[in-house]
Design a protein around this motif. Structure first.
Motif, PDB file in Angstrom:
ATOM      1  N   SER A 358      -0.150   3.860   7.584  1.00  0.00           N
ATOM      2  CA  SER A 358       0.434   4.744   6.574  1.00  0.00           C
ATOM      3  C   SER A 358      -0.192   4.405   5.228  1.00  0.00           C
ATOM      4  CB  SER A 358       1.952   4.559   6.502  1.00  0.00           C
ATOM      5  OG  SER A 358       2.481   5.212   5.364  1.00  0.00           O
ATOM      6  N   SER A 360       1.217   4.416   2.513  1.00  0.00           N
ATOM      7  CA  SER A 360       2.192   3.686   1.693  1.00  0.00           C
ATOM      8  C   SER A 360       2.621   2.377   2.345  1.00  0.00           C
ATOM      9  CB  SER A 360       3.417   4.570   1.432  1.00  0.00           C
ATOM     10  OG  SER A 360       4.013   4.979   2.652  1.00  0.00           O
ATOM     11  N   ARG A 361       1.804   1.870   3.267  1.00  0.00           N
ATOM     12  CA  ARG A 361       2.201   0.688   4.040  1.00  0.00           C
ATOM     13  C   ARG A 361       2.454  -0.541   3.167  1.00  0.00           C
ATOM     14  NH1 ARG A 361      -3.136   1.888   5.023  1.00  0.00           N
ATOM     15  NH2 ARG A 361      -4.688   0.333   4.367  1.00  0.00           N
ATOM     16  N   SER A 363       3.819  -0.777   0.352  1.00  0.00           N
ATOM     17  CA  SER A 363       5.107  -0.757  -0.347  1.00  0.00           C
ATOM     18  C   SER A 363       6.295  -0.791   0.611  1.00  0.00           C
ATOM     19  CB  SER A 363       5.199   0.503  -1.222  1.00  0.00           C
ATOM     20  OG  SER A 363       5.153   1.676  -0.417  1.00  0.00           O
TER      21      SER A 363
END
Length: 475
Positions: A358, A360-361, A363
């Motif tokens: 992802s 956004s991994r 975070s």
């Protein structure tokens, strides 16, 4: 899983004769049988035949092996030293109950070998714990080849950490006309089934398919209004005779070891007197690949729990073979099995990473930051899929099995958990507020993967990895 309702009587083996059954339909085939002393029984011949070509096979004569433990593989020994309160199943209502071993054996001996329309109970000891002494003989006697054993040289399940290991070794004990419905062994594993004891010429009739027939079997079951992966339908000989695939049929007797190929659909019906069989599964590397690509999507569709932790198994096997390959001499002329295994594992692990990545991994919270006991034991609360890396969680809508947070803060993984595939299909919790979570930093997985690639390239200068080092060029 829905509880099956069976007609009465279910299946009766009265009058069954293997030769007559085989002759009754052009799609019926006999299972190849080889004696354990035959050159054809060598494991280097057996494993390709069963696992690569998908053909069922029976290795006979183990009860004549000089190390066969006749006194151990005995119902009277089991009465004294086996599971004293096994769980047994009534095949008429699928109800499981506990019973003393003495009473169970007594009931079996009082039960007719053939089912009748007026009976309402016929007990089958399914998935009984295998006695430690039997386990010890199988593992250490040297009679059964190691390549065919649980946690042997050809079983990748042994690479799972101790807290995640799966017990596949079980015993089956029953009288005639008890059965296991048509099914496949879990996650494209390879099955082994040894008849250890037989009373009054008891035997078992096996109906099996080749591995390649699995899609045809599933389609045929749908025509019958059934789902083969739910293991709820007992097929009749008449239904099998009309099937658009070949059916391999055999009678298993004392000392016969039945080898079940990955994805082979099979049904076992006991015949005559009491029989006791011990059965176990192995997971080959090709089995892991088949499970990842073919079986897990089916389990997701029918909401069947995975059990064998396929993605985690690939991850831990990758680490094992990375260490082995790092120990190889850089100028090794041959291509050892460990190196070829590692190449295949890297390819499979890339597929797993692609499904879990992802943007956004970095975070996302991850379980390793939380005070939790979850290690290789998370699964989707809807479809049952094993959670290896990514999931969605709600800490307000708790699953029925949860006892809640003991200290007011719910550890990650203790809430309602959904796998990414369920979530993107629109499944959610009651409140609809779920957060994405990962089990560990994604960078750790990239580092593990790149370490494997470096180990390969150190030994094989010609190896070219299409993706390079992912930790240097993140997805």
């Amino acid at each position: 899983m829905p509880q099956p309702v069976f007609p009465r009587p279910l299946i009766s083996t009265l009058g069954w004769d293997i030769k007559s059954i085989l002759a009754s339909s052009p799609n019926f085939r006999s299972v190849q049988r080889v004696h354990y002393t035959s050159p054809n029984a060598r494991v280097e011949n057996i494993i390709p035949e069963v696992e690569r070509d998908g053909n069922p096979l029976i290795i006979t004569g183990w009860n004549r092996h000089p190390r066969w433990p006749k006194a151990l593989f005995n119902i009277e020994w089991l009465k004294k030293h086996g599971d004293q309160n096994p769980t047994v199943r009534n095949i008429y209502n699928w109800a499981d109950s506990k019973i003393s071993m003495d009473d169970f054996i007594k009931k079996l001996r009082e039960t007719s070998a053939y089912a009748s329309a007026d009976e309402d109970e016929r007990l089958y000891g399914k998935d009984i714990e295998c006695p430690p002494a039997w386990t010890n003989w199988l593992a250490h006697s040297g009679a059964i080849p190691n390549d065919l054993l649980f946690h042997g040289s050809n079983d990748f399940l042994k690479f799972l950490p101790d807290e995640a290991k799966v017990q596949t070794l079980m015993c089956y004990m029953g009288i005639g006309d008890t059965f296991t419905p048509f099914h496949k062994d879990l996650c494209a594993s390879s099955g082994q089934n040894l008849m250890c004891f037989s009373e009054h010429s008891g035997s078992a009739i096996w109906f099996m398919t080749k591995s390649s027939a699995a899609p045809s079997v599933a389609a045929y079951f749908h025509q019958l209004g059934q789902e083969v992966d739910l293991e709820t339908h007992v097929v009749t000989i008449e239904e099998l005779a009309k099937a658009p695939f070949d059916v391999y049929i055999a009678e298993q007797r004392l000392g016969d070891l039945v080898l079940v190929p990955p994805r082979s659909c099979h049904q076992v019906v006991n015949k005559g007197g009491i029989t006791i069989k011990t059965s176990w599964s192995r997971m080959s590397l090709n089995g892991l690949q088949t499970a990842l690509w073919h079986e897990l999507p089916i389990y997701h569709r029918v909401c069947r729990q995975e059990i064998y932790k396929v993605k985690s198994n690939i991850f831990h096997a990758l680490q094992h073979f990375t260490r082995l390959t790092e120990d190889l001499h850089p100028e090794t002329e041959s291509s050892p099995t460990s190196l070829e295994n590692l190449k295949q594992l890297v390819s499979l692990f890339d597929d797993i990473l692609a499904a879990d990545v992802s943007i956004s991994r970095d975070s996302m919270p991850h379980v390793s930051q939380s005070d939790t006991c979850h290690t290789d034991n998370l699964h989707c609360d809807f479809c049952g899929a094993d959670i290896f890396q990514s999931f969605f969680e709600c800490d307000s809508c708790l699953p029925a099995s949860s006892s809640g947070a003991s200290a007011g803060v719910l550890p990650l993984g203790d809430g309602l958990v959904l796998c990414p595939l369920c979530y993107v299909e629109g499944r959610t919790c009651q409140c609809g507020i779920m957060q994405p979570v990962q089990c560990r930093p994604f960078s750790d997985l990239l580092g593990t993967r790149d370490r494997a690639v470096r180990a390969i390239q150190r030994v094989d200068n010609d190896h070219i990895d299409a993706h390079g080092y992912l930790s240097e060029h993140p997805l």
